[in-house]
Design a protein around this motif. Structure first.
Motif, short mmCIF file in Angstrom:
data_model
loop_
_atom_site.label_atom_id
_atom_site.label_comp_id
_atom_site.label_asym_id
_atom_site.label_seq_id
_atom_site.Cartn_x
_atom_site.Cartn_y
_atom_site.Cartn_z
N THR A 66 9.72 67.35 58.35
CA THR A 66 9.20 68.22 59.44
C THR A 66 9.20 67.17 60.70
O THR A 66 8.80 66.02 60.48
N PRO A 67 9.33 67.75 61.83
CA PRO A 67 9.10 66.85 63.18
C PRO A 67 7.74 66.33 63.26
O PRO A 67 6.84 67.14 62.81
N TRP A 115 5.74 66.15 65.93
CA TRP A 115 4.85 66.96 66.71
C TRP A 115 4.33 68.09 65.86
O TRP A 115 3.23 68.41 66.29
N VAL A 116 5.02 68.52 64.93
CA VAL A 116 4.63 69.57 64.20
C VAL A 116 3.21 68.91 63.35
O VAL A 116 2.16 69.70 62.86
N PHE A 163 0.54 68.52 65.54
CA PHE A 163 -0.08 69.59 65.85
C PHE A 163 -0.73 70.44 64.76
O PHE A 163 -1.97 70.76 64.86
N TYR A 186 10.37 75.68 64.68
CA TYR A 186 8.91 75.67 64.48
C TYR A 186 8.11 76.09 65.82
O TYR A 186 6.95 76.57 65.61
N ILE A 234 5.14 78.61 65.25
CA ILE A 234 3.67 78.53 65.68
C ILE A 234 3.36 79.42 66.86
O ILE A 234 2.24 79.79 66.82
N PRO A 265 9.88 72.51 71.78
CA PRO A 265 10.25 71.12 71.08
C PRO A 265 11.07 71.12 70.17
O PRO A 265 11.08 72.32 69.25
N PRO A 266 12.01 70.42 69.77
CA PRO A 266 13.27 70.48 68.65
C PRO A 266 12.47 70.71 67.22
O PRO A 266 11.31 70.00 67.14
N GLY A 267 13.15 71.18 66.31
CA GLY A 267 12.72 71.23 64.96
C GLY A 267 12.91 72.65 64.25
O GLY A 267 12.34 73.45 64.67
N MET A 268 13.95 72.60 63.36
CA MET A 268 14.02 73.75 62.63
C MET A 268 13.33 73.76 61.22
O MET A 268 13.03 72.60 60.68
#
Lengths: 87, 172
Positions: free
Chosen positions: A40-41, A43-44, A47, B86, B90, B152-155
């Motif tokens: 998981t990135p 920033w996630v 957040f 993401y 979100i 922002p990147p992220g799958m």
């Protein structure tokens, strides 16, 4: 190098609805054949932590105040407490 | 289903209009809420609550529902998808949350507006205001807007799985 890459991404994704190719490429560079290894990135995670703190704070405020919450999102049945003028 | 470029632009225009309009409506609502709390004039308080109910039902609710609908169309009609990234996931969750809270809260606003119309001048101060809901709502909407602009990147794991499936299908 990173700035260069970002500039490239910005240049190729000016609209909100373009295909996610640059981002997807960046994401998919990790290990495309093992989905379980994708992390998981950051920033996630940040957040999620902030969201959790905010939700907890709201719950604490609701419980301590006792005057608010989803159960209060319906109008009171009586208006007497507001001193409504009688006709 | 992927939208054609012309339809995509049309949907994007509609989505941006509704989303930005929703934010503007919340700012207007918040301004009236501040007036309802701070004003000592009974007529101002009554007018503020009446306007808040009107803005809520005839601007915020339609714009919120339209923003949610056009957002779903935009995500499903492009390669971004609704659950693949993401930032789209979100944004979707926060929008649904904001719409649900708005719909649950509006009957209370209508009730308060009715009470403000008939309440005695002295008891109007007891009505209080409505600053928390629009304040938090505005923060949520701004977060959604930032996510939509910066992407922002992220799958998500689902996105990775779909991407993997598509690659497997594309292979001869």
């Amino acid at each position: 190098m990173l700035l260069k890459q970002d500039a490239c991404v910005k240049k190729t994704t000016p609209m909100t609805d373009l295909p996610p190719s640059p981002v997807a490429k960046r994401d998919s560079n990790v290990k495309p054949d093992h989905e379980s290894t994708y992390s998981t990135p950051r920033w996630v995670k940040v957040f999620g932590i902030i969201a959790l703190v905010v939700v907890l704070l709201l719950i604490i405020l609701m419980l301590s105040g006792g005057e608010h919450g989803p159960w209060r999102h319906t109008p009171p049945s009586s208006a007497i407490e507001y001193g409504v003028q009688q006709p | 289903m992927i939208l054609s470029p012309r339809l995509r632009k049309c949907a994007l225009t509609a989505h941006l209009t509704c989303a930005v309009g929703w934010i503007g409506g919340v700012v207007a609502y918040l301004t009236l809420g501040v007036a309802a709390v701070t004003s000592q004039d009974a007529q101002t308080v009554r007018a503020a609550w009446t306007a808040m109910a009107l803005i809520g039902w005839f601007a915020l609710v339609p714009l919120a529902l339209a923003a949610l609908l056009t957002g779903i169309v935009m995500s499903l009609g492009t390669k971004w998808g609704l659950f693949r990234h993401y930032w789209t996931l979100i944004s979707f969750v926060l929008t649904v949350l904001a719409v649900v809270i708005l719909l649950l809260h509006m009957p209370t606003v209508s009730f308060q507006a009715d009470v403000a119309q008939t309440a005695e001048d002295t008891s109007l101060a007891g009505l209080g205001g409505d600053l928390v809901h629009p304040g938090l709502g505005l923060v949520v909407l701004l977060v959604i807007q930032v996510l939509n602009v910066y992407k922002p990147p992220g799958m998500t794991p689902y996105g990775h799985r779909k991407q993997h499936e598509q690659r497997t299908e594309a292979r001869p």
